[in-house]
Design a protein around this motif. Sequence first.
Motif, PDB file in Angstrom:
ATOM      1  N   ARG A 108       0.807  -1.227   0.000  1.00  0.00           N
ATOM      2  CA  ARG A 108       0.000   0.000   0.000  1.00  0.00           C
ATOM      3  C   ARG A 108       0.844   1.282   0.000  1.00  0.00           C
ATOM      4  NH1 ARG A 108      -0.665  -0.699   5.881  1.00  0.00           N
ATOM      5  NH2 ARG A 108      -0.247   1.358   6.760  1.00  0.00           N
ATOM      6  N   ALA A 109       2.162   1.140   0.050  1.00  0.00           N
ATOM      7  CA  ALA A 109       3.043   2.307   0.038  1.00  0.00           C
ATOM      8  C   ALA A 109       2.863   3.100  -1.253  1.00  0.00           C
ATOM      9  CB  ALA A 109       4.497   1.870   0.200  1.00  0.00           C
ATOM     10  N   THR A 110       2.765   4.404  -1.114  1.00  0.00           N
ATOM     11  CA  THR A 110       2.645   5.268  -2.286  1.00  0.00           C
ATOM     12  C   THR A 110       3.966   5.927  -2.644  1.00  0.00           C
ATOM     13  OG1 THR A 110       1.950   7.133  -0.897  1.00  0.00           O
ATOM     14  CG2 THR A 110       0.202   5.755  -1.856  1.00  0.00           C
ATOM     15  N   GLU A 111       4.915   5.888  -1.747  1.00  0.00           N
ATOM     16  CA  GLU A 111       6.251   6.427  -2.008  1.00  0.00           C
ATOM     17  C   GLU A 111       7.185   5.281  -2.379  1.00  0.00           C
ATOM     18  OE1 GLU A 111       7.233   9.672  -2.082  1.00  0.00           O
ATOM     19  OE2 GLU A 111       5.107  10.129  -1.830  1.00  0.00           O
ATOM     20  N   PRO A 112       8.232   5.565  -3.148  1.00  0.00           N
ATOM     21  CA  PRO A 112       9.141   4.492  -3.551  1.00  0.00           C
ATOM     22  C   PRO A 112       9.901   3.914  -2.364  1.00  0.00           C
ATOM     23  CG  PRO A 112      10.001   6.631  -4.226  1.00  0.00           C
ATOM     24  CD  PRO A 112       8.630   6.869  -3.658  1.00  0.00           C
ATOM     25  N   PHE A 113      10.290   2.652  -2.513  1.00  0.00           N
ATOM     26  CA  PHE A 113      11.118   2.010  -1.503  1.00  0.00           C
ATOM     27  C   PHE A 113      12.064   1.045  -2.195  1.00  0.00           C
ATOM     28  CE2 PHE A 113       7.113  -0.285  -1.779  1.00  0.00           C
ATOM     29  CZ  PHE A 113       7.502  -1.617  -1.927  1.00  0.00           C
ATOM     30  N   LEU A 114      13.223   0.846  -1.560  1.00  0.00           N
ATOM     31  CA  LEU A 114      14.265  -0.040  -2.039  1.00  0.00           C
ATOM     32  C   LEU A 114      14.349  -1.222  -1.086  1.00  0.00           C
ATOM     33  CD1 LEU A 114      16.901  -0.785  -3.647  1.00  0.00           C
ATOM     34  CD2 LEU A 114      18.097   0.860  -2.163  1.00  0.00           C
ATOM     35  N   LEU A 115      14.333  -2.422  -1.633  1.00  0.00           N
ATOM     36  CA  LEU A 115      14.481  -3.642  -0.838  1.00  0.00           C
ATOM     37  C   LEU A 115      15.842  -4.256  -1.138  1.00  0.00           C
ATOM     38  CD1 LEU A 115      10.950  -5.261  -1.354  1.00  0.00           C
ATOM     39  CD2 LEU A 115      11.724  -3.810   0.537  1.00  0.00           C
ATOM     40  N   ILE A 116      16.586  -4.579  -0.073  1.00  0.00           N
ATOM     41  CA  ILE A 116      17.911  -5.164  -0.219  1.00  0.00           C
ATOM     42  C   ILE A 116      17.978  -6.434   0.624  1.00  0.00           C
ATOM     43  CG2 ILE A 116      20.386  -4.822   0.142  1.00  0.00           C
ATOM     44  CD1 ILE A 116      19.901  -1.799  -0.208  1.00  0.00           C
ATOM     45  N   GLY A 117      18.370  -7.534   0.000  1.00  0.00           N
ATOM     46  CA  GLY A 117      18.433  -8.790   0.731  1.00  0.00           C
ATOM     47  C   GLY A 117      19.497  -9.715   0.188  1.00  0.00           C
ATOM     48  N   GLY A 118      19.719 -10.789   0.913  1.00  0.00           N
ATOM     49  CA  GLY A 118      20.721 -11.774   0.540  1.00  0.00           C
ATOM     50  C   GLY A 118      20.083 -13.074   0.085  1.00  0.00           C
ATOM     51  N   GLY A 119      20.596 -13.610  -0.994  1.00  0.00           N
ATOM     52  CA  GLY A 119      20.063 -14.860  -1.521  1.00  0.00           C
ATOM     53  C   GLY A 119      20.228 -16.044  -0.588  1.00  0.00           C
ATOM     54  N   ALA A 120      21.185 -15.976   0.339  1.00  0.00           N
ATOM     55  CA  ALA A 120      21.380 -17.064   1.308  1.00  0.00           C
ATOM     56  C   ALA A 120      20.677 -16.783   2.633  1.00  0.00           C
ATOM     57  CB  ALA A 120      22.875 -17.284   1.544  1.00  0.00           C
ATOM     58  N   ASP A 121      19.873 -15.745   2.672  1.00  0.00           N
ATOM     59  CA  ASP A 121      19.116 -15.397   3.879  1.00  0.00           C
ATOM     60  C   ASP A 121      17.765 -16.103   3.813  1.00  0.00           C
ATOM     61  OD1 ASP A 121      17.625 -14.243   5.931  1.00  0.00           O
ATOM     62  OD2 ASP A 121      17.915 -12.178   5.248  1.00  0.00           O
ATOM     63  N   PRO A 122      17.473 -17.006   4.757  1.00  0.00           N
ATOM     64  CA  PRO A 122      16.193 -17.719   4.707  1.00  0.00           C
ATOM     65  C   PRO A 122      14.983 -16.793   4.876  1.00  0.00           C
ATOM     66  CG  PRO A 122      17.376 -18.239   6.737  1.00  0.00           C
ATOM     67  CD  PRO A 122      18.308 -17.417   5.897  1.00  0.00           C
ATOM     68  N   LEU A 123      15.190 -15.576   5.360  1.00  0.00           N
ATOM     69  CA  LEU A 123      14.082 -14.635   5.531  1.00  0.00           C
ATOM     70  C   LEU A 123      13.831 -13.782   4.285  1.00  0.00           C
ATOM     71  CD1 LEU A 123      14.795 -13.453   9.183  1.00  0.00           C
ATOM     72  CD2 LEU A 123      13.275 -15.275   8.406  1.00  0.00           C
ATOM     73  N   TRP A 124      14.702 -13.892   3.295  1.00  0.00           N
ATOM     74  CA  TRP A 124      14.589 -13.094   2.070  1.00  0.00           C
ATOM     75  C   TRP A 124      13.756 -13.832   1.035  1.00  0.00           C
ATOM     76  CZ3 TRP A 124      14.928  -8.468   0.116  1.00  0.00           C
ATOM     77  CH2 TRP A 124      15.131  -8.268  -1.248  1.00  0.00           C
ATOM     78  N   ASP A 125      12.957 -13.099   0.300  1.00  0.00           N
ATOM     79  CA  ASP A 125      12.148 -13.671  -0.774  1.00  0.00           C
ATOM     80  C   ASP A 125      12.328 -12.778  -1.999  1.00  0.00           C
ATOM     81  OD1 ASP A 125      10.109 -14.432  -2.545  1.00  0.00           O
ATOM     82  OD2 ASP A 125       8.721 -14.917  -0.918  1.00  0.00           O
ATOM     83  N   GLY A 126      13.321 -13.107  -2.818  1.00  0.00           N
ATOM     84  CA  GLY A 126      13.638 -12.291  -3.982  1.00  0.00           C
ATOM     85  C   GLY A 126      12.487 -12.121  -4.955  1.00  0.00           C
ATOM     86  N   PRO A 127      11.772 -13.194  -5.326  1.00  0.00           N
ATOM     87  CA  PRO A 127      10.644 -13.022  -6.245  1.00  0.00           C
ATOM     88  C   PRO A 127       9.562 -12.095  -5.671  1.00  0.00           C
ATOM     89  CG  PRO A 127      11.334 -15.313  -6.236  1.00  0.00           C
ATOM     90  CD  PRO A 127      12.087 -14.626  -5.123  1.00  0.00           C
ATOM     91  N   LEU A 128       9.268 -12.229  -4.383  1.00  0.00           N
ATOM     92  CA  LEU A 128       8.282 -11.337  -3.763  1.00  0.00           C
ATOM     93  C   LEU A 128       8.794  -9.900  -3.776  1.00  0.00           C
ATOM     94  CD1 LEU A 128       5.710 -10.649  -2.216  1.00  0.00           C
ATOM     95  CD2 LEU A 128       6.872 -11.378  -0.111  1.00  0.00           C
ATOM     96  N   ALA A 129      10.059  -9.704  -3.434  1.00  0.00           N
ATOM     97  CA  ALA A 129      10.634  -8.355  -3.447  1.00  0.00           C
ATOM     98  C   ALA A 129      10.463  -7.715  -4.821  1.00  0.00           C
ATOM     99  CB  ALA A 129      12.105  -8.405  -3.045  1.00  0.00           C
ATOM    100  N   SER A 130      10.743  -8.473  -5.866  1.00  0.00           N
ATOM    101  CA  SER A 130      10.624  -7.946  -7.229  1.00  0.00           C
ATOM    102  C   SER A 130       9.185  -7.653  -7.625  1.00  0.00           C
ATOM    103  CB  SER A 130      11.253  -8.923  -8.226  1.00  0.00           C
ATOM    104  OG  SER A 130      12.641  -8.998  -8.003  1.00  0.00           O
ATOM    105  N   ARG A 131       8.242  -8.352  -7.031  1.00  0.00           N
ATOM    106  CA  ARG A 131       6.823  -8.054  -7.299  1.00  0.00           C
ATOM    107  C   ARG A 131       6.387  -6.780  -6.569  1.00  0.00           C
ATOM    108  NH1 ARG A 131       6.326 -13.621  -6.773  1.00  0.00           N
ATOM    109  NH2 ARG A 131       5.365 -13.518  -4.721  1.00  0.00           N
ATOM    110  N   LEU A 132       7.024  -6.497  -5.432  1.00  0.00           N
ATOM    111  CA  LEU A 132       6.618  -5.345  -4.624  1.00  0.00           C
ATOM    112  C   LEU A 132       7.169  -4.020  -5.142  1.00  0.00           C
ATOM    113  CD1 LEU A 132       7.090  -6.925  -1.085  1.00  0.00           C
ATOM    114  CD2 LEU A 132       4.908  -6.259  -2.139  1.00  0.00           C
ATOM    115  N   THR A 133       8.364  -4.051  -5.756  1.00  0.00           N
ATOM    116  CA  THR A 133       8.994  -2.816  -6.225  1.00  0.00           C
ATOM    117  C   THR A 133      10.010  -3.125  -7.317  1.00  0.00           C
ATOM    118  OG1 THR A 133      10.312  -0.875  -5.557  1.00  0.00           O
ATOM    119  CG2 THR A 133      10.760  -2.935  -4.385  1.00  0.00           C
TER     120      THR A 133
END
Length: 175
Positions: A108-133
């Motif tokens: 629901r964010a109306t302002e831009p945001f940057l997501l940064i994560g690690g591929g070996a981080d079990p809490l990171w979801d790269g495909p979801l991040a790319s769908r969000l921004t």
Amino acid sequence: MADRRAVLVPGQAYDTQAPLFAYIGEALRRSDFDLHEISWQVPETPGQDQIGAWVAEQVAPSLNEPTDLVVGKSLGSLAAPLAAERQVPAVWLTPLLHMPGVVTALERATEPFLLIGGGADPLWDGPLASRLTRHVLEILDADHSLLVPGPMVASADALGRVCMAVEEFVRITSV
């Protein structure tokens, strides 16, 4: 005097003096930001339903002043609902994308945001991040601290990539 203000929100065990924040903070200072660094002592056993409210309690007073950017690490990403509500652009380092409240706020964010994560981080979801921004940096072998295995030069390179992504985000979004 800086033209803009950034609020830095720590993680559970990653304060604003840690490497990511130290270098991002310097990059933001060089881009004419004043920094407001939050520090906290996370309660030992907060329930998952209570920790979001606790983070909001810690961060909300800092957002009462005009704020141009929020930078949050991991647990700090539970401030995403505040950033969305107050329409503040954000950088989320290793955000907790497995928590519905964070994802809902980002959707629901109306302002831009940057997501940064690690591929070996079990809490990171790269495909979801790319769908969000469209503003995403994934460091393939990085863990939850964005450290890469092997010689430290690889982790230093990852830190440099994070700084470049933040500088570019601030520049192209006119934050």
